[in-house]
Design a protein around this motif. Structure first.
Motif, PDB file in Angstrom:
ATOM      1  N   THR A   1       0.815  -1.214   0.000  1.00 42.22           N
ATOM      2  CA  THR A   1       0.000   0.000   0.000  1.00 42.22           C
ATOM      3  C   THR A   1       0.851   1.269   0.000  1.00 42.22           C
ATOM      4  O   THR A   1       0.327   2.374   0.152  1.00 42.22           O
ATOM      5  CB  THR A   1      -0.941   0.024   1.230  1.00 42.22           C
ATOM      6  OG1 THR A   1      -0.144  -0.076   2.415  1.00 42.22           O
ATOM      7  CG2 THR A   1      -1.945  -1.111   1.172  1.00 42.22           C
ATOM      8  N   ASP A   2       2.161   1.125  -0.165  1.00 38.57           N
ATOM      9  CA  ASP A   2       3.077   2.266  -0.148  1.00 38.57           C
ATOM     10  C   ASP A   2       3.381   2.756  -1.554  1.00 38.57           C
ATOM     11  O   ASP A   2       3.555   1.943  -2.477  1.00 38.57           O
ATOM     12  CB  ASP A   2       4.403   1.889   0.526  1.00 38.57           C
ATOM     13  CG  ASP A   2       4.239   1.542   1.989  1.00 38.57           C
ATOM     14  OD1 ASP A   2       3.439   2.207   2.671  1.00 38.57           O
ATOM     15  OD2 ASP A   2       4.912   0.596   2.449  1.00 38.57           O
TER      16      ASP A   2
ATOM     17  N   ILE B   1       6.161   4.167  -3.859  1.00 35.78           N
ATOM     18  CA  ILE B   1       7.623   4.099  -3.904  1.00 35.78           C
ATOM     19  C   ILE B   1       8.106   4.949  -5.081  1.00 35.78           C
ATOM     20  O   ILE B   1       7.601   4.822  -6.198  1.00 35.78           O
ATOM     21  CB  ILE B   1       8.114   2.642  -4.090  1.00 35.78           C
ATOM     22  CG1 ILE B   1       7.542   1.719  -3.001  1.00 35.78           C
ATOM     23  CG2 ILE B   1       9.634   2.582  -4.151  1.00 35.78           C
ATOM     24  CD1 ILE B   1       7.980   2.048  -1.590  1.00 35.78           C
TER      25      ILE B   1
ATOM     26  N   LYS C   1      10.420   5.573  -0.034  1.00 34.43           N
ATOM     27  CA  LYS C   1       9.009   5.356   0.290  1.00 34.43           C
ATOM     28  C   LYS C   1       8.422   6.661   0.808  1.00 34.43           C
ATOM     29  O   LYS C   1       9.045   7.357   1.612  1.00 34.43           O
ATOM     30  CB  LYS C   1       8.876   4.256   1.343  1.00 34.43           C
ATOM     31  CG  LYS C   1       7.443   4.008   1.783  1.00 34.43           C
ATOM     32  CD  LYS C   1       7.322   2.803   2.690  1.00 34.43           C
ATOM     33  CE  LYS C   1       7.928   3.065   4.035  1.00 34.43           C
ATOM     34  NZ  LYS C   1       7.686   2.007   5.018  1.00 34.43           N
TER      35      LYS C   1
ATOM     36  N   ASP D   1      11.586   8.589   2.903  1.00 36.62           N
ATOM     37  CA  ASP D   1      12.537   7.975   3.839  1.00 36.62           C
ATOM     38  C   ASP D   1      13.959   7.858   3.301  1.00 36.62           C
ATOM     39  O   ASP D   1      14.849   7.388   4.001  1.00 36.62           O
ATOM     40  CB  ASP D   1      12.030   6.611   4.300  1.00 36.62           C
ATOM     41  CG  ASP D   1      12.023   5.554   3.204  1.00 36.62           C
ATOM     42  OD1 ASP D   1      12.225   5.898   2.013  1.00 36.62           O
ATOM     43  OD2 ASP D   1      11.801   4.378   3.535  1.00 36.62           O
TER      44      ASP D   1
ATOM     45  N   HIS E   1       5.342  15.691   0.504  1.00 38.87           N
ATOM     46  CA  HIS E   1       5.314  14.261   0.822  1.00 38.87           C
ATOM     47  C   HIS E   1       6.660  13.949   1.460  1.00 38.87           C
ATOM     48  O   HIS E   1       7.705  14.134   0.830  1.00 38.87           O
ATOM     49  CB  HIS E   1       5.154  13.400  -0.434  1.00 38.87           C
ATOM     50  CG  HIS E   1       3.930  13.695  -1.233  1.00 38.87           C
ATOM     51  ND1 HIS E   1       2.662  13.372  -0.815  1.00 38.87           N
ATOM     52  CD2 HIS E   1       3.798  14.286  -2.445  1.00 38.87           C
ATOM     53  CE1 HIS E   1       1.789  13.741  -1.737  1.00 38.87           C
ATOM     54  NE2 HIS E   1       2.459  14.303  -2.736  1.00 38.87           N
TER      55      HIS E   1
ATOM     56  N   THR F   1       6.473   8.327   3.326  1.00 40.51           N
ATOM     57  CA  THR F   1       6.085   7.934   4.684  1.00 40.51           C
ATOM     58  C   THR F   1       4.964   8.810   5.237  1.00 40.51           C
ATOM     59  O   THR F   1       4.193   8.362   6.074  1.00 40.51           O
ATOM     60  CB  THR F   1       7.296   7.983   5.632  1.00 40.51           C
ATOM     61  OG1 THR F   1       7.882   9.285   5.572  1.00 40.51           O
ATOM     62  CG2 THR F   1       8.324   6.929   5.248  1.00 40.51           C
TER      63      THR F   1
END
Length: 189
Positions: free
Chosen positions: A151-152, A154, A164, A181, A178, A166
């Motif tokens: 569901t991330d 990338i 990602k 990471d 946004h 986060t």
């Protein structure tokens, strides 16, 4: 048959869900409280106030990008957290912040900016249209690619490094932030 955990299954499900919502007339009767609140501050002001972006703030200042991120925009800023910058060695950070490398730092930071207001749902729609991936041209000029992993969302840079998202959709008066990471790179450092 694809397994329920496969990325294509998840993207397909999300695309189907988005298409249902976009065709539903009842969405037009939602109250304003349902929509994301837009911060009165600019991307630059919010970055300056953040406890998670001290290194990013120093980098923006060192690259003379304060005015750009304080302008009307709109911009999408993929903001690396301090933890993302901590993946660099101290030598690499010194190299980046060296006055002689201002262009390298500016290229690195503008690689994290896309012109326009690119929310997570807009990225997802673009991925739906692109059969699971979408490319976006950065202010620096090179492209980044967005895909899904579970569901991330990338992001993949031109070197194949990934970051990602986060924290998504921090709406600002001049765009959206946004948090990511990992610092993405337009070229080798």
């Amino acid at each position: 048959m694809k397994s329920p955990q496969s990325p294509l299954y998840i993207i397909g499900f999300l695309c189907f869900t988005l298409s249902l919502f976009s065709q539903t007339k009842s969405l037009t009767v939602l109250t304003p409280s349902v929509y994301p609140v837009v911060n009165e501050k600019t991307i630059m002001e919010t970055t300056g106030d953040s406890e998670n972006h001290k290194i990013l703030l120093a980098a923006v200042k060192a690259a003379d990008l304060e005015k750009v991120l304080g302008q009307s925009g709109p911009f999408t800023f993929f903001a690396p957290s301090d933890n993302a910058f901590s993946k660099f060695s101290s030598e690499e950070l010194k190299h980046l912040f060296n006055e002689d490398n201002k262009k390298v730092l500016k290229d690195l930071l503008t690689y994290h900016i896309v012109a326009g207001n690119l929310s997570a749902s807009k990225m997802l729609r673009a991925m739906c249209s692109g059969r699971g991936s979408a490319s976006f041209t950065t202010v620096q000029g090179a492209k980044i690619t967005a895909t899904m992993k579970g569901t991330d969302i990338i992001l993949t840079d031109s070197l194949g490094n990934t970051a990602k998202i986060t924290v998504a959709d921090a709406s600002q008066s001049n765009g959206v932030i946004h948090e990511i990471d990992t610092v993405i790179l337009p070229t080798e450092l």
